[in-house]
Design a protein around this motif. Structure first.
Motif, short mmCIF file in Angstrom:
data_model
loop_
_atom_site.label_atom_id
_atom_site.label_comp_id
_atom_site.label_asym_id
_atom_site.label_seq_id
_atom_site.Cartn_x
_atom_site.Cartn_y
_atom_site.Cartn_z
N UNK A 289 0.70 -1.06 0.11
CA UNK A 289 0.11 0.05 -0.09
C UNK A 289 0.94 1.33 0.22
N UNK A 290 1.92 1.22 0.61
CA UNK A 290 2.89 2.31 0.62
C UNK A 290 3.49 2.66 -0.82
N UNK A 291 3.69 1.38 -1.44
CA UNK A 291 3.91 1.82 -2.91
C UNK A 291 3.04 2.48 -3.63
N UNK A 292 1.72 1.72 -3.52
CA UNK A 292 0.69 2.25 -4.13
C UNK A 292 0.08 3.75 -3.83
N UNK B 49 2.59 9.00 -0.66
CA UNK B 49 1.47 9.49 0.08
C UNK B 49 0.84 10.52 -0.84
N UNK B 50 0.60 10.79 -2.12
CA UNK B 50 0.13 11.58 -2.93
C UNK B 50 -1.50 11.08 -3.13
N UNK B 51 -1.43 9.62 -2.67
CA UNK B 51 -3.03 9.28 -2.50
C UNK B 51 -3.16 8.96 -0.94
N UNK B 52 -3.82 9.72 -0.06
CA UNK B 52 -3.58 9.74 1.38
C UNK B 52 -4.60 8.85 1.78
N UNK C 52 -0.27 2.74 6.95
CA UNK C 52 0.03 3.08 8.17
C UNK C 52 -0.95 2.17 9.28
N UNK C 53 -2.25 1.99 8.93
CA UNK C 53 -2.91 1.06 9.83
C UNK C 53 -2.36 -0.38 9.67
N UNK C 54 -2.07 -0.87 8.47
CA UNK C 54 -1.41 -2.15 8.25
C UNK C 54 -0.29 -2.33 9.14
N UNK C 55 0.59 -1.47 9.14
CA UNK C 55 1.62 -1.44 9.76
C UNK C 55 1.37 -1.44 11.60
N UNK C 56 0.36 -0.72 11.91
CA UNK C 56 0.14 -0.77 13.28
C UNK C 56 -0.23 -2.10 13.50
#
Length: 112
Positions: free
Chosen positions: A22-25, A29-32, A39-43
């Protein structure tokens, strides 16, 4: 009910892979919304990892988590994001899997 520490580690790996994809996608962070999902996945990943390292030695858990995550996200980059990999690089990824499996097979864990 006992929860297998290796299953928790596996879940942490899956959420780390999801977060990285998701970070790559998110395109930096152009797609917030995608960035926030990352970030939720990392949490969730770190929450599961925190429980796993209470029963698996931290060095072993981290080596498996990082190694398997690196190997799978590299393959995802190759297949989905069309990034190139050489035969030597694929061989090195195979060695990461061999090491992770070896650590899993030789490490005793306690149940939660």
């Amino acid at each position: 009910m006992a929860i297998n520490a290796w299953a928790l580690l596996g879940g942490a790996i899956l959420f780390e892979i999801l977060g990285t994809s998701l970070l790559k996608a998110s395109a930096g962070f152009a797609k917030p919304l995608i960035g926030m999902a990352s970030m939720a996945s990392y949490a969730v990943c770190f929450w599961l990892l925190a429980f796993a390292i209470t029963r698996i030695p931290v060095g072993v858990a981290y080596a498996v988590w990082a190694g398997v995550g690196i190997a799978i996200i590299t393959l995802i980059g190759w297949v989905i994001f069309r990034q190139t990999l050489s035969v030597v690089q694929l061989g090195c990824i195979a060695l990461i899997f061999v090491g992770a499996i070896g650590l899993h097979l030789t490490t005793a864990t306690a149940e939660l």
